[in-house]
Motif scaffolding. Sequence first.
Motif, PDB file in Angstrom:
ATOM      1  N   ILE A 154     -20.673 -18.114  16.248  1.00 21.45           N
ATOM      2  CA  ILE A 154     -20.241 -18.766  17.495  1.00 21.45           C
ATOM      3  C   ILE A 154     -19.522 -17.765  18.386  1.00 21.45           C
TER       4      ILE A 154
ATOM      5  N   LEU B  44     -24.438 -25.354  16.113  1.00 25.03           N
ATOM      6  CA  LEU B  44     -23.358 -26.293  16.449  1.00 25.03           C
ATOM      7  C   LEU B  44     -23.238 -27.409  15.413  1.00 25.03           C
TER       8      LEU B  44
ATOM      9  N   ASN C 225     -22.027 -25.955  12.034  1.00 23.18           N
ATOM     10  CA  ASN C 225     -20.596 -25.623  12.127  1.00 23.18           C
ATOM     11  C   ASN C 225     -19.752 -26.885  12.008  1.00 23.18           C
TER      12      ASN C 225
ATOM     13  N   GLY D 179     -17.326 -27.973   8.772  1.00 12.40           N
ATOM     14  CA  GLY D 179     -15.919 -28.334   9.006  1.00 12.40           C
ATOM     15  C   GLY D 179     -15.577 -29.672   8.357  1.00 12.40           C
TER      16      GLY D 179
HETATM   17  C1  LIG Z   1     -16.744 -25.048  14.703  1.00 18.34           C
HETATM   18  O1  LIG Z   1     -16.087 -25.751  13.675  1.00 18.34           O
HETATM   19  C2  LIG Z   1     -14.676 -25.643  13.716  1.00 18.34           C
HETATM   20  C3  LIG Z   1     -14.112 -26.291  12.468  1.00 18.34           C
HETATM   21  O2  LIG Z   1     -14.534 -27.618  12.340  1.00 18.34           O
HETATM   22  C4  LIG Z   1     -14.178 -26.280  15.005  1.00 18.34           C
HETATM   23  O3  LIG Z   1     -12.771 -26.168  15.078  1.00 18.34           O
HETATM   24  C5  LIG Z   1     -14.815 -25.589  16.202  1.00 18.34           C
HETATM   25  O4  LIG Z   1     -14.441 -26.262  17.382  1.00 18.34           O
HETATM   26  C6  LIG Z   1     -16.339 -25.596  16.065  1.00 18.34           C
HETATM   27  N1  LIG Z   1     -16.918 -24.807  17.116  1.00 18.34           N
HETATM   28  C7  LIG Z   1     -17.793 -25.300  18.007  1.00 18.34           C
HETATM   29  C8  LIG Z   1     -18.274 -24.363  19.054  1.00 18.34           C
HETATM   30  O5  LIG Z   1     -18.206 -26.455  17.971  1.00 18.34           O
END
Ligand SMILES: *[C@@H]1O[C@H](CO)[C@@H](O)[C@H](O)[C@H]1NC(C)=O
Length: 234
Positions: free
Chosen positions: A90, A124, A127, A131
Motif C-alpha cells: 500500500i 485493499l 489488507n 486486519g
Molecule cells: C490496511 O489495513 C490496516 C489494518 O487493518 C488499516 O489500518 C489501513 O487503513 C488499511 N489500509 C487501506 C489503504 O485500506
Amino acid sequence: MAGSSLASPLSLVLPLLFLLVTTAIRGATGSYNPKAFCSKTTDVASCLKVFPTLPDNVSKAQDNQELYKRLVRYCSIKTYEASSLAEAMIATTTVAPAIVSTNFFKEKKADMTMFKTPPGKCLLSCNKTIGDVDDILTCGHTYMEDRPPIIHQNLTVLFHGGYPLPLCKSGCPDRSSSEGEAVLATKFNYIWTLLDLMEAVLPEYLSEETMTSGAKHKTMIPSPDVAATVATTP
Ligand SMILES: *[C@@H]1O[C@H](CO)[C@@H](O)[C@H](O)[C@H]1NC(C)=O
Ligand SMILES: *[C@@H]1O[C@H](CO)[C@@H](O)[C@H](O)[C@H]1NC(C)=O
Ligand SMILES: CC(=O)N[C@H]1CO[C@H](CO)[C@@H](O)[C@@H]1O
C-alpha cells in the motif's frame, strides 16, 4: 479384611479416574492423523494441503491444548507477515511518499518496484481482511488465557455464521491482480486454512479444559483420612 479396604477406595478411585480420563484424551489425540483431523474443518481439501506444511513443533503437538496454542502462535506470525507485506504494498501505491520507518520495509521496498500501480481491489480487500483476522487473534489485547472462548466465538461467526466469504478468500487473486496481490492472496488463503484448523481444535480443547478443571476440583476434596488428621491437629 474387606471392611478395612472399603474406606480408602474413594480417595484412590477419583485420582485414578482423572488419570484415565486425561490418558484417554491424549491417547485419542496424541498424534494427529491429518485425515481424521481435517474431517472436522470446513474445507478438508485445503486442510490436507496445509497440514503437511505445518512446522514440526505445531503438527507434532501432544494434545489439543498444545496444538491450539501453537497454531495461534504460528498463525499470528503468518498474519504479521501478511499485514507487513500489505502495508508495504500500500505504501508504494499511495501518492504521498511512504514513511519508511524500519529496515524491514526498506528491504521490502527495494523489491516492491513491480507494485507501482494504484491499489487494486484485492490489495485493499486482503489488507482489510488480514486486519480483521489480526483483531480476532489479538482479541482486544485481553489476557492470553481469556482469549480461547472469545476467539472461538469469533471464528464460529466467520466459519459457521452463514456470511459470504471475504473477497480476498473467494475472489482473489483475479485477472486484474498484480503479481504482488497474488502473493498476498495466497498468503491469506493459507492463513484462512490455519483459522479453519484452529476452529476445528478449539471446541475439543475448551471442553477438555472444563472437564479437567472439574476433575482436578474433585481430587482436591480431602480423603477422610486427611480430613481426620486435619481435624485432630491442635
Ligand atoms: C490496511 O489495513 C490496516 C489494518 O487493518 C488499516 O489500518 C489501513 O487503513 C488499511 N489500509 C487501506 C489503504 O485500506
Ligand atoms: C517452532 O520452532 C521454531 C524454530 O525452531 C520457532 O521459531 C517457533 O517459535 C516454534 N513455534 C512454536 C509454535 O513453538
Ligand atoms: C475482533 C473481535 O474480537 N471481535 C469480536 C469477538 O467476539 C467478542 C465477543 O463476542 C466481540 O465483543 C468482539 O467484537
